[in-house]
Design a protein around this motif. Structure first.
Motif, PDB file in Angstrom:
ATOM      1  N   PHE B  35       0.818  -1.198   0.000  1.00 25.12           N
ATOM      2  CA  PHE B  35       0.000   0.000   0.000  1.00 25.12           C
ATOM      3  C   PHE B  35       0.863   1.265   0.000  1.00 25.12           C
ATOM      4  N   PHE B  36       1.976   1.198   0.722  1.00 20.43           N
ATOM      5  CA  PHE B  36       2.877   2.351   0.783  1.00 20.43           C
ATOM      6  C   PHE B  36       3.998   2.277  -0.242  1.00 20.43           C
ATOM      7  N   GLU B 214      -1.733  10.707  -5.856  1.00 19.03           N
ATOM      8  CA  GLU B 214      -1.415  10.784  -4.440  1.00 19.03           C
ATOM      9  C   GLU B 214      -2.670  11.049  -3.624  1.00 19.03           C
ATOM     10  N   ALA B 216      -5.538  10.071  -4.322  1.00 17.45           N
ATOM     11  CA  ALA B 216      -6.365   8.867  -4.282  1.00 17.45           C
ATOM     12  C   ALA B 216      -5.615   7.699  -3.637  1.00 17.45           C
ATOM     13  N   PHE B 217      -4.498   7.966  -2.996  1.00 14.35           N
ATOM     14  CA  PHE B 217      -3.641   6.931  -2.388  1.00 14.35           C
ATOM     15  C   PHE B 217      -3.265   5.837  -3.376  1.00 14.35           C
ATOM     16  N   ASP B 218      -3.172   6.217  -4.658  1.00 18.94           N
ATOM     17  CA  ASP B 218      -2.803   5.242  -5.683  1.00 18.94           C
ATOM     18  C   ASP B 218      -1.283   5.296  -5.868  1.00 18.94           C
ATOM     19  N   ILE B 219      -0.577   4.590  -4.972  1.00 14.10           N
ATOM     20  CA  ILE B 219       0.875   4.730  -4.915  1.00 14.10           C
ATOM     21  C   ILE B 219       1.538   4.195  -6.190  1.00 14.10           C
TER      22      ILE B 219
END
Lengths: 279, 260
Positions: B35-36, B214, B216-219
């Motif tokens: 996820f990160f 970023e 959308a936390f779409d790493i």
């Protein structure tokens, strides 16, 4: 060319270069220091069509004299006359060949040679023809499109010589122009210079620390005292016949005799100059 | 010069593969949370999708346009001011403290001001890039002019050069050479200005894509954007090297610049 060719008599209204009690000072480097007097009341003439060499110990202000003659440095005292006229500003009658490389690195040999013609606004075709002619004359007809870094030290000096002579100056100022060359190349260049000079007899003031070079090239050799407060202390006529070959003339008895006489006058000053570099 | 070992490029490629392998192993094995840290396969997939659909070109085009404009304007301004101040001691003495201050200031903080002045379009990014490029070129030209050999000047004057001819035949070519010596840095800075500007607020450009992802936390998309940016930065650098070789052919082949 901007200056029309004149018969020698018309140009020779007085000596080509006439230093009269010229004193040169440089401002002090730091506050509290005294001004540095490089040259004190130097009197020296170069006749029209004469080749005069000035020799002296290292650091005695030889180049300073040339800069004064070129009008690049204004003397603090005395005056200098060019063909009878007091010099003000730059000396427009003189060509100056520097000791250091003065070619523009971003221009080809050809472009460097015609630089002076461009500055004078000569028509492009005329300048190109003259440039090619001079490149040939100094033996670089094949190397016109090379950049200075692609040329050897001797070739760069040839380009510089062509660059200086192409504008046909009446007076030629030369500051140890060949000192960076190896001995063979140097003698070749000296012979070439003599051949070019013989053709139209410019007035030459040639600076060197090499007495042999001075004698083999010149009509007259002037010896300078050690600096500071340099002044001429000896003046020798060189009666060696011309045309000369600089390598061969060195072997003649007349040359050796002159060499001994001038060296005798120089020796003390050279030692003095050397002692100063140690202190 | 001898090569450290044969087929260097092969080993370099292997090293890249190894790094990706390591990344993949660490994230696939959940040693690093995907996820990160993203997943390399998805990153590559994303890059591939961008190019195969052609959706990325619009953004790259904008970013490169901003870079080019920032570089051109910044270089011209730097060249002009550098020449002027180097040749005019009074002006340079007067301007000296302000130039130092402007150079010391972290100029990224100007981005919001530029956004207010020039809006969210390309010009606020160009302005930021210009402030970055300007100083590099300016200082190089200033220094370059100050260090022109006095013998070259004296020689040209003896050959009859007027003040204007000195400028066009000596000062300008000399300054241009210094501009080129800083070309790699200034093109890089123009690119940084464009991307950072986009990142701080825009509606198009690669920086905008990264900003969106970023949010959308779409790493994976963030990494994909970084990968594309790096690729184009390398491409720009190669372009500069090519231009350098063509335009500075009068210079001796200098040793390759180190690092960056």
């Amino acid at each position: 060319m901007s200056l029309p060719k004149q018969p020698k008599e018309a140009a020779a209204s007085g000596a080509a270069l006439d230093f009269r009690a010229v004193t040169v000072r440089f401002p002090p480097r730091q506050k509290g220091d005294k001004a540095f007097t490089a040259v004190r009341e130097a009197t020296l003439t170069v006749g029209a069509g004469e080749f005069v060499s000035v020799v002296g110990p290292t650091g005695c202000g030889k180049s300073t004299l040339l800069n004064v003659a070129a009008g690049l440095h204004r003397p603090a005292g005395g005056e200098i006359k060019i063909f009878g006229h007091v010099l003000q500003g730059l000396n427009r009658q003189a060509g100056y060949m520097f000791q250091a490389d003065a070619l523009l690195p971003w221009k080809t040999a050809f472009e460097n040679v015609i630089l002076g013609l461009q500055f004078r606004g000569m028509a492009e075709q005329e300048a190109a023809d003259l440039g090619n002619y001079w490149l040939m004359k100094v033996g670089l007809g094949h190397a016109g499109d090379r950049y200075p870094h692609q040329l050897s030290g001797g070739m760069r000096k040839r380009v510089a010589l062509a660059q200086t002579l192409i504008v046909d100056p009446k007076i030629l100022l030369m500051d140890e122009p060949f000192s960076a060359l190896d001995i063979q190349t140097r003698q070749l260049m000296e012979n070439e210079l003599l051949a070019l000079w013989q053709a139209d007899r410019k007035s030459v003031l040639f600076i060197t620390h090499d007495l042999e070079e001075a004698i083999s090239l010149s009509d007259r050799v002037v010896v300078l005292s050690a600096g500071p407060e340099t002044r001429p202390i000896g003046d020798f006529q060189i009666g060696l016949p011309r045309p000369r070959d600089v390598a061969e003339v060195r072997l003649t008895p007349a040359f050796l005799e002159l060499h001994e006489r001038i060296w005798h006058a120089m020796r003390e000053e050279v030692l003095k100059g050397y002692a100063q570099t140690l202190s | 010069m001898h090569k450290p070992f044969p087929k260097l490029w092969l080993w370099q490629l292997l090293l890249a593969a190894l790094m990706f392998g390591l990344w993949w192993a660490l994230t696939a094995g959940n040693i690093l949370p995907p996820f990160f840290f993203g997943e390399p396969l998805k990153v590559v997939e994303r890059v591939f999708a961008w190019f195969s659909s052609g959706a990325i070109w619009e953004h790259i085009g904008i970013t490169l346009l901003e870079t080019a404009l920032a570089f051109a304007i910044g270089t011209l301004l730097g060249l002009g001011f550098g020449l002027w101040l180097a040749l005019s001691p009074t002006a340079s003495a007067l301007a000296d403290p302000y130039i130092k201050a402007a150079n010391a200031m972290p100029r990224v903080v100007l981005a919001p001001i530029f956004a207010v002045w020039f809006g969210l379009g390309i010009w606020s990014k160009v302005a930021l890039g210009v402030t970055l490029v300007f100083f590099i070129v300016f200082f190089n030209v200033f220094q370059g002019i100050r260090e022109v050999s006095p013998v070259l000047i004296a020689n040209a004057r003896m050959l009859g050069a007027s003040r204007r001819q000195l400028l066009s035949h000596i000062y300008l070519p000399s300054a241009t050479a210094w501009v080129f010596s800083s070309l790699h840095t200034s093109v890089g800075m123009a690119f940084v200005g464009a991307v950072v500007g986009e990142y701080l607020g825009s509606s198009r450009g690669v920086g905008y894509l990264i900003l969106q992802a970023e949010g959308a936390f779409d790493i994976n998309t963030v990494f994909a954007g970084i990968l594309v940016l790096t690729g184009f930065a390398l491409l720009l650098d190669a372009l500069v090297s090519f231009a350098e070789k063509r335009l500075l052919k009068w210079q001796p082949q200098h040793t390759e610049r180190a690092g960056n």
